[in-house]
Scaffold this motif. Structure first.
Motif, PDB file in Angstrom:
ATOM      1  N   GLY A  57      59.566 -23.023 -58.962  1.00 24.30           N
ATOM      2  CA  GLY A  57      58.312 -23.271 -59.679  1.00 24.30           C
ATOM      3  C   GLY A  57      58.421 -22.864 -61.129  1.00 24.30           C
ATOM      4  O   GLY A  57      57.986 -23.579 -62.031  1.00 24.30           O
ATOM      5  N   ALA A  58      59.069 -21.702 -61.353  1.00 26.44           N
ATOM      6  CA  ALA A  58      59.165 -21.183 -62.713  1.00 26.44           C
ATOM      7  C   ALA A  58      60.156 -21.991 -63.550  1.00 26.44           C
ATOM      8  O   ALA A  58      59.937 -22.211 -64.737  1.00 26.44           O
ATOM      9  CB  ALA A  58      59.599 -19.723 -62.687  1.00 26.44           C
ATOM     10  N   ALA A  59      61.244 -22.473 -62.906  1.00 24.67           N
ATOM     11  CA  ALA A  59      62.262 -23.234 -63.640  1.00 24.67           C
ATOM     12  C   ALA A  59      61.619 -24.416 -64.353  1.00 24.67           C
ATOM     13  O   ALA A  59      62.075 -24.849 -65.404  1.00 24.67           O
ATOM     14  CB  ALA A  59      63.346 -23.709 -62.689  1.00 24.67           C
ATOM     15  N   ALA A  60      60.552 -24.938 -63.745  1.00 22.98           N
ATOM     16  CA  ALA A  60      59.846 -26.063 -64.343  1.00 22.98           C
ATOM     17  C   ALA A  60      59.393 -25.721 -65.758  1.00 22.98           C
ATOM     18  O   ALA A  60      59.605 -26.494 -66.696  1.00 22.98           O
ATOM     19  CB  ALA A  60      58.658 -26.439 -63.475  1.00 22.98           C
TER      20      ALA A  60
ATOM     21  N   ILE B  16      60.891 -34.644 -66.005  1.00 24.59           N
ATOM     22  CA  ILE B  16      60.752 -35.189 -64.645  1.00 24.59           C
ATOM     23  C   ILE B  16      61.306 -34.174 -63.639  1.00 24.59           C
ATOM     24  O   ILE B  16      60.695 -33.912 -62.608  1.00 24.59           O
ATOM     25  CB  ILE B  16      61.507 -36.540 -64.522  1.00 24.59           C
ATOM     26  N   ILE B  17      62.462 -33.578 -63.978  1.00 24.11           N
ATOM     27  CA  ILE B  17      63.050 -32.567 -63.081  1.00 24.11           C
ATOM     28  C   ILE B  17      62.041 -31.440 -62.853  1.00 24.11           C
ATOM     29  O   ILE B  17      61.797 -31.023 -61.723  1.00 24.11           O
ATOM     30  CB  ILE B  17      64.360 -31.977 -63.667  1.00 24.11           C
ATOM     31  N   SER B  18      61.424 -30.976 -63.955  1.00 20.45           N
ATOM     32  CA  SER B  18      60.491 -29.852 -63.769  1.00 20.45           C
ATOM     33  C   SER B  18      59.279 -30.248 -62.946  1.00 20.45           C
ATOM     34  O   SER B  18      58.778 -29.459 -62.157  1.00 20.45           O
ATOM     35  CB  SER B  18      60.075 -29.225 -65.101  1.00 20.45           C
ATOM     36  N   GLN B  19      58.827 -31.501 -63.110  1.00 23.48           N
ATOM     37  CA  GLN B  19      57.674 -31.929 -62.303  1.00 23.48           C
ATOM     38  C   GLN B  19      58.028 -31.998 -60.817  1.00 23.48           C
ATOM     39  O   GLN B  19      57.247 -31.603 -59.958  1.00 23.48           O
ATOM     40  CB  GLN B  19      57.182 -33.297 -62.788  1.00 23.48           C
ATOM     41  N   ILE B  20      59.235 -32.503 -60.533  1.00 30.48           N
ATOM     42  CA  ILE B  20      59.676 -32.591 -59.136  1.00 30.48           C
ATOM     43  C   ILE B  20      59.740 -31.186 -58.527  1.00 30.48           C
ATOM     44  O   ILE B  20      59.282 -30.961 -57.405  1.00 30.48           O
ATOM     45  CB  ILE B  20      61.071 -33.265 -59.044  1.00 30.48           C
ATOM     46  N   LEU B  21      60.278 -30.237 -59.296  1.00 32.17           N
ATOM     47  CA  LEU B  21      60.410 -28.869 -58.795  1.00 32.17           C
ATOM     48  C   LEU B  21      59.044 -28.273 -58.485  1.00 32.17           C
ATOM     49  O   LEU B  21      58.819 -27.695 -57.423  1.00 32.17           O
ATOM     50  CB  LEU B  21      61.126 -27.993 -59.819  1.00 32.17           C
ATOM     51  N   ARG B  22      58.139 -28.432 -59.445  1.00 28.31           N
ATOM     52  CA  ARG B  22      56.817 -27.832 -59.273  1.00 28.31           C
ATOM     53  C   ARG B  22      56.078 -28.477 -58.093  1.00 28.31           C
ATOM     54  O   ARG B  22      55.509 -27.787 -57.253  1.00 28.31           O
ATOM     55  CB  ARG B  22      56.018 -28.000 -60.561  1.00 28.31           C
ATOM     56  N   GLY B  23      56.115 -29.813 -58.053  1.00 32.90           N
ATOM     57  CA  GLY B  23      55.475 -30.537 -56.955  1.00 32.90           C
ATOM     58  C   GLY B  23      56.101 -30.153 -55.624  1.00 32.90           C
ATOM     59  O   GLY B  23      55.408 -29.988 -54.626  1.00 32.90           O
ATOM     60  N   ALA B  28      56.096 -27.911 -50.209  1.00 31.82           N
ATOM     61  CA  ALA B  28      56.703 -27.064 -49.179  1.00 31.82           C
ATOM     62  C   ALA B  28      55.783 -25.895 -48.841  1.00 31.82           C
ATOM     63  O   ALA B  28      55.629 -25.523 -47.674  1.00 31.82           O
ATOM     64  CB  ALA B  28      58.056 -26.545 -49.653  1.00 31.82           C
ATOM     65  N   GLY B  29      55.148 -25.339 -49.868  1.00 30.47           N
ATOM     66  CA  GLY B  29      54.254 -24.193 -49.672  1.00 30.47           C
ATOM     67  C   GLY B  29      53.088 -24.550 -48.754  1.00 30.47           C
ATOM     68  O   GLY B  29      52.703 -23.761 -47.891  1.00 30.47           O
ATOM     69  N   ILE B  30      52.549 -25.759 -48.921  1.00 30.94           N
ATOM     70  CA  ILE B  30      51.420 -26.184 -48.081  1.00 30.94           C
ATOM     71  C   ILE B  30      51.860 -26.302 -46.622  1.00 30.94           C
ATOM     72  O   ILE B  30      51.173 -25.837 -45.705  1.00 30.94           O
ATOM     73  CB  ILE B  30      50.831 -27.518 -48.609  1.00 30.94           C
ATOM     74  N   PHE B  31      53.044 -26.893 -46.411  1.00 26.36           N
ATOM     75  CA  PHE B  31      53.554 -27.016 -45.036  1.00 26.36           C
ATOM     76  C   PHE B  31      53.770 -25.635 -44.412  1.00 26.36           C
ATOM     77  O   PHE B  31      53.418 -25.399 -43.259  1.00 26.36           O
ATOM     78  CB  PHE B  31      54.877 -27.796 -45.037  1.00 26.36           C
ATOM     79  N   LEU B  32      54.342 -24.716 -45.214  1.00 22.87           N
ATOM     80  CA  LEU B  32      54.580 -23.355 -44.717  1.00 22.87           C
ATOM     81  C   LEU B  32      53.274 -22.684 -44.322  1.00 22.87           C
ATOM     82  O   LEU B  32      53.158 -22.077 -43.264  1.00 22.87           O
ATOM     83  CB  LEU B  32      55.262 -22.517 -45.804  1.00 22.87           C
ATOM     84  N   CYS B  85      65.876 -27.091 -50.012  1.00 28.17           N
ATOM     85  CA  CYS B  85      66.539 -28.266 -50.594  1.00 28.17           C
ATOM     86  C   CYS B  85      66.169 -28.493 -52.064  1.00 28.17           C
ATOM     87  O   CYS B  85      66.852 -29.259 -52.751  1.00 28.17           O
ATOM     88  CB  CYS B  85      66.202 -29.509 -49.790  1.00 28.17           C
ATOM     89  N   LEU B  86      65.112 -27.850 -52.549  1.00 26.64           N
ATOM     90  CA  LEU B  86      64.687 -28.086 -53.940  1.00 26.64           C
ATOM     91  C   LEU B  86      65.776 -27.795 -54.982  1.00 26.64           C
ATOM     92  O   LEU B  86      66.020 -28.637 -55.852  1.00 26.64           O
ATOM     93  CB  LEU B  86      63.445 -27.255 -54.256  1.00 26.64           C
ATOM     94  N   PRO B  87      66.438 -26.634 -54.916  1.00 26.55           N
ATOM     95  CA  PRO B  87      67.499 -26.394 -55.897  1.00 26.55           C
ATOM     96  C   PRO B  87      68.630 -27.425 -55.813  1.00 26.55           C
ATOM     97  O   PRO B  87      69.246 -27.754 -56.811  1.00 26.55           O
ATOM     98  CB  PRO B  87      68.006 -24.998 -55.538  1.00 26.55           C
TER      99      PRO B  87
END
Lengths: 271, 127
Positions: A57-60, B16-23, B28-32, B85-87
């Motif tokens: 999240g922070a890397a973003a 775009i990379i940062s948006q994908i990471l944040r999203g 994943a957090g919601i599923f958890l 899988c995000l990283p």
């Protein structure tokens, strides 16, 4: 009730971690083992999951601020990921007692490092590897002025990253302290650049061993879910509150807490 | 002269990379959260069962959840897998970024990190 308490503790860990510029791992592992008496291997695995969550999240936001040296980060990730693989392999042969001892020593070391003043320096000479891979860069100071910097001692930095990767996998920490130490101390990067680049790399380092632990079965949703969700929420709020709270005072208190917890972990390791 | 527009398109890819990471973290957090709350309401607290270490491989866990039709466990396991899988996605996309930048050396390095990550995941499987 303990699980809700665990969620709340994790919110606190994430909050404090964001405030102090630490990952939650340094707080979560001692809490899970000393307070909830969860086996340290489950605690380490759950902590790694929460590190992947917060750092992704922070890397973003780090990518946007042009402080992160993306090229250097990818280069050094070769070291941290190989270190994490070695750490995971070694972890199967290590007893829980020894993990407590190692964690205790690490906490003590972290406390000492938190007291250290980081001296600013900007290198003007590139190591040949840095020259070849164009690892140098520039970063914005006040008034949007860009200051160029070079990178020194690249092989030593890469080796230190390998060590940081081993520690991350063994102890369930982001090992940002080691990364910053390598980048500040050996590679002579500006403070802001080494902090941002280290934070950016933490998620990839942690995921290398987190993936392996997940497949092996060390990551149990009953523990990892409340911890990860709590830390995500806590660090989000912590990042917002950072400007309003005097961090120096909290830092001093936290150093004392770290010292006490490190002794407790070492005692548990010696039992 | 052509450096500026190239830098802009790269910057876009970084965004775009940062948006994908944040999203991805949110997803994943919601599923958890849902999976965990579901399990907690159904089974109550079971933290005390984790005071001793008895790992159960992920594959076995998924198999068990499918056989028992334990949807709560499946949802939370999905959240965990997505998060880890995000990283991987981040490293892969950074590799693409370097290819676009025509930077062979770093692109190879990014893909090497990607392969090492996949390899390290597989180490967790007990053969």
């Amino acid at each position: 009730m303990p699980e809700i308490l665990l969620l709340l503790t994790s919110v606190g860990a994430g909050f404090l971690g964001a405030l102090l510029g630490l990952g939650g791992g340094i707080i979560v592992v001692p809490v899970l083992t000393l307070v909830y008496h969860i086996d340290i291997r489950y605690a380490i695995a759950a902590s790694l999951i929460s590190i992947v969550a917060t750092s992704s999240g922070a890397a973003a936001s780090y990518l946007k601020d042009s402080l992160t040296n993306l090229r250097l980060a990818v280069f050094l990730e070769v070291g941290t990921v190989s270190g994490a693989i070695v750490g995971f392999l070694v972890s199967s042969f290590i007893k829980a007692q020894f993990l407590f001892l190692l964690f205790g020593v690490f906490l003590f070391f972290s406390a000492v490092m938190m007291l250290r003043k980081r001296g600013e320096h900007i290198s003007t000479v590139n190591h040949p590897w840095a020259e070849k891979l164009k690892l140098d860069g520039e970063y914005p100071e006040q008034e949007h002025r860009m200051i160029p910097y070079k990178v020194q001692n690249v092989p030593l930095g890469l080796f230190a990253m390998f060590g940081a990767g081993v520690m991350s996998a063994l102890l369930g920490i982001g090992s940002g302290i080691f990364k910053v130490l390598a980048m500040d101390g050996a590679m002579k990067l500006p403070i802001k650049v080494s902090s941002a680049t280290s934070n950016f790399m933490i998620g990839v380092t942690a995921s290398a061993s987190a993936g392996a632990y997940l497949l092996r079965g060390d990551i149990r949703p009953e523990i990892a879910a409340p911890v990860a969700v709590g830390i995500i929420v806590g660090s989000f709020v912590g990042a917002k509150a950072m400007v309003k709270i005097p961090a120096v005072r909290i830092r001093q208190i936290f150093v004392v807490v770290l010292g006490v917890v490190s002794i407790q972990m070492i005692i548990k390791g010696l039992k | 002269m052509s450096a500026e527009p190239k830098k802009d398109s790269l910057h876009e890819l970084e965004l775009i990379i940062s948006q994908i990471l944040r999203g991805g973290v949110l997803f994943a957090g919601i599923f958890l959260l849902i999976g965990w709350l579901w399990m907690w309401f159904r089974d109550g607290d079971n933290l005390q069962t984790f005071t001793s270490y008895e790992p159960r491989p992920l594959i076995e866990n998924i198999h068990w959840a499918l056989v028992m039709n334990d949807r709560a466990l499946l949802v939370s396991l999905f959240g965990l897998v997505a998060l880890v899988c995000l990283p991987l996605i981040r490293v892969l996309m950074t590799g693409v970024l370097f290819i676009k930048q025509k930077d062979k050396g770093l692109a190879i390095m990014a893909f090497a990190v990607f392969i090492a990550l996949v390899g390290s995941f597989l180490l967790g499987i007990d053969i």
